[in-house]
Design a protein around this motif. Structure first.
Motif, PDB file in Angstrom:
ATOM      1  N   VAL A 272       8.045  31.253  78.449  1.00 37.03           N
ATOM      2  CA  VAL A 272       7.350  29.976  78.616  1.00 37.03           C
ATOM      3  C   VAL A 272       5.856  30.261  78.678  1.00 37.03           C
ATOM      4  O   VAL A 272       5.400  31.016  79.544  1.00 37.03           O
ATOM      5  CB  VAL A 272       7.810  29.248  79.887  1.00 37.03           C
ATOM      6  N   ASP A 273       5.096  29.670  77.741  1.00 33.94           N
ATOM      7  CA  ASP A 273       3.662  29.938  77.706  1.00 33.94           C
ATOM      8  C   ASP A 273       2.913  29.038  78.676  1.00 33.94           C
ATOM      9  O   ASP A 273       3.514  28.245  79.419  1.00 33.94           O
ATOM     10  CB  ASP A 273       3.116  29.824  76.282  1.00 33.94           C
ATOM     11  N   GLU A 274       1.582  29.141  78.687  1.00 37.23           N
ATOM     12  CA  GLU A 274       0.769  28.391  79.642  1.00 37.23           C
ATOM     13  C   GLU A 274       0.831  26.887  79.419  1.00 37.23           C
ATOM     14  O   GLU A 274       0.494  26.112  80.315  1.00 37.23           O
ATOM     15  CB  GLU A 274      -0.685  28.875  79.579  1.00 37.23           C
ATOM     16  N   ILE A 278       8.270  26.992  74.906  1.00 33.12           N
ATOM     17  CA  ILE A 278       9.031  28.219  74.710  1.00 33.12           C
ATOM     18  C   ILE A 278       8.538  28.909  73.447  1.00 33.12           C
ATOM     19  O   ILE A 278       8.511  28.313  72.366  1.00 33.12           O
ATOM     20  CB  ILE A 278      10.538  27.929  74.619  1.00 33.12           C
ATOM     21  N   VAL A 279       8.147  30.158  73.608  1.00 37.93           N
ATOM     22  CA  VAL A 279       7.624  30.947  72.487  1.00 37.93           C
ATOM     23  C   VAL A 279       8.424  32.242  72.384  1.00 37.93           C
ATOM     24  O   VAL A 279       9.190  32.592  73.276  1.00 37.93           O
ATOM     25  CB  VAL A 279       6.127  31.258  72.681  1.00 37.93           C
ATOM     26  N   LEU A 314      14.280  28.914  82.551  1.00 32.75           N
ATOM     27  CA  LEU A 314      13.725  30.110  81.916  1.00 32.75           C
ATOM     28  C   LEU A 314      12.460  30.565  82.639  1.00 32.75           C
ATOM     29  O   LEU A 314      12.269  31.764  82.881  1.00 32.75           O
ATOM     30  CB  LEU A 314      13.418  29.827  80.445  1.00 32.75           C
ATOM     31  N   ALA A 315      11.582  29.624  82.988  1.00 32.44           N
ATOM     32  CA  ALA A 315      10.360  29.979  83.703  1.00 32.44           C
ATOM     33  C   ALA A 315      10.682  30.604  85.049  1.00 32.44           C
ATOM     34  O   ALA A 315      10.073  31.607  85.452  1.00 32.44           O
ATOM     35  CB  ALA A 315       9.487  28.741  83.885  1.00 32.44           C
ATOM     36  N   GLU A 372      -0.864  27.729  91.400  1.00 27.45           N
ATOM     37  CA  GLU A 372      -0.534  26.429  90.824  1.00 27.45           C
ATOM     38  C   GLU A 372       0.593  26.563  89.801  1.00 27.45           C
ATOM     39  O   GLU A 372       1.540  25.753  89.786  1.00 27.45           O
ATOM     40  CB  GLU A 372      -1.762  25.808  90.156  1.00 27.45           C
ATOM     41  N   ARG A 373       0.518  27.588  88.946  1.00 25.56           N
ATOM     42  CA  ARG A 373       1.526  27.733  87.896  1.00 25.56           C
ATOM     43  C   ARG A 373       2.892  28.115  88.448  1.00 25.56           C
ATOM     44  O   ARG A 373       3.912  27.534  88.066  1.00 25.56           O
ATOM     45  CB  ARG A 373       1.055  28.764  86.863  1.00 25.56           C
TER      46      ARG A 373
END
Length: 401
Positions: A272-274, A278-279, A314-315, A372-373
């Motif tokens: 999971v990108d920023e 999904i990459v 996934l994250a 935060e993320r």
């Protein structure tokens, strides 16, 4: 907290040289070699035992970690899993590098408490850890999934903790060709379901089970294996048909099977990108993600709600698979000092070189916006949780109140 150690015999295999055929690309630098991991674990086991026998009083004096210097302090790190495993090796390596970089170079006392597959030690940390910057907690997917599911045994809350740093990993799903699998099209409309070997539906396996559900794959699961290594061996014996291995294990466990034609890689679980998308896994850039496979099979993107659920899990389980935490009331000065050093380590070329094997090719994340993320990732929407609970009850007869 009382210090003690558990003796567990475990090794971590070498990561492979990336394949040239385009079927999958493993990380350029994998996990610690067996003797490296053993040396790390043995050294810190001796340290923990020494503190237990002779230095208990060293942890009693009040800490003064808000003055920009940890001199004279000892960091006690709760590792809620057994010694010698991947999480233990990761935690001891990262913490040793970090305490060595923090001004004052505090001592390090790792504490392993593997009860309840990580739940017991994490519960203990929540009730007894001092909020002064000298007590750290290691989290991994094994402790995050029960938190997500709100299992009765869980007494911890990640909203009451603050992250120092995080690190991700990845995984690839593969199948044996003798089961009639040559590619992703063979996952559906089968005469006989493929047999998946798992540890537990409420473990790291959950993300792969969600991937199967998203794809509508004809897969039935058998659980109770003690690790992914035994599942891989069972696949080689023809007892199971489909499996996943994380980045660190893919090379030694799967690549030889791909090379001799007995197995085929199907898809990666992705990252999971920023932007929350999904990459492709950076360590498997030629392997499609589960989302790409869905598009290949159906000619369209997955339904939005199903994709949201998969992305959220996934994250939780891979993009932020491991992390270091301190109690919520830890002074800002103490936490920021450690986090700043972690951020500097993450971009230090010498650290990157020495850490490549342990981190598996994924960056150490200590950016200013990490709280935060990771906070957003750990605050799973109620609908996502309900989707997961429904899947567990419908397909695996697991009911969690």
């Amino acid at each position: 907290m009382t210090l003690y150690t558990d003796e567990v015999d475990a090794t971590t295999p070498d990561d492979p040289t990336p394949p040239e055929d385009g079927s999958a690309t493993a990380t350029d630098a994998g996990p610690p070699r067996a003797r490296t991991a053993a040396a790390v674990v043995a050294g810190f086991t001796a340290l923990a035992v020494g503190v237990t026998a002779f230095g208990g009083g060293l942890l009693d004096p009040p800490a003064s970690t808000t003055d920009g210097d940890y001199a004279g302090e000892t960091v006690e790190m709760m590792i809620p899993l057994a010694e010698g495993g991947g999480t233990d090796t990761w935690a001891r390596f990262v913490a040793a590098e970090l305490t060595g970089a923090v001004p004052g170079q505090p001592g390090l006392a790792p504490v392993n408490d593997d009860g309840g597959e990580g739940i017991v030690g994490t519960n203990h940390f929540m009730t007894s850890a001092r909020p002064d910057g000298t007590e750290w907690l290691v989290s991994t997917a094994s402790t995050v999934v029960p938190y997500l599911l709100e299992m009765d045994a869980v007494r911890y809350d990640f909203t009451e903790l603050r992250p120092i740093l995080a690190n991700g990993t990845g995984a690839v799903v593969y199948a044996r060709t003798a089961a009639g699998v040559d590619g992703v099209a063979d996952l559906v409309d089968r005469d006989r379901p493929l047999v998946f070997g798992g540890i537990a539906a409420t473990s790291l396996d959950l993300t792969t089970l969600l991937a199967f559900d998203l794809l509508g794959a004809d897969v039935e699961s058998t659980f109770g294996f003690e690790g992914r290594g035994p599942v891989n061996l069972a696949l080689q014996r023809g007892e199971v048909d489909i499996d996943y291995q994380t980045t660190s294990s893919y090379g030694p466990a799967v690549q030889p099977l791909v090379d001799d034609g007995t197995a085929v890689p199907l898809f990666s679980l992705g990252q999971v990108d920023e932007d929350g998308e999904i990459v492709r896994d950076p360590n498997f850039p030629k392997v499609p993600t589960v989302v790409e496979v869905y598009e290949e099979l159906n000619g369209e993107l997955p339904p939005a709600d199903a994709l949201e659920t998969y992305t959220a899990i996934l994250a939780l389980t891979y993009t932020f698979q491991k992390a270091l935490w301190v109690p919520e009331d830890t002074p800002d000065e103490a936490l920021e000092l450690v986090r700043d050093e972690a951020e500097q380590l993450s971009v230090d070329p010498s650290f990157e070189e020495s850490a490549a094997e342990v981190l598996g090719g994924y960056p150490l994340d200590a950016a200013p916006d990490l709280p935060e993320r990771i906070g957003a990732a750990y605050q799973v929407d109620a609908e996502v949780r309900e989707d997961v609970l429904e899947l567990l009850e419908r397909d695996y007869d697991i009911t969690i109140d």
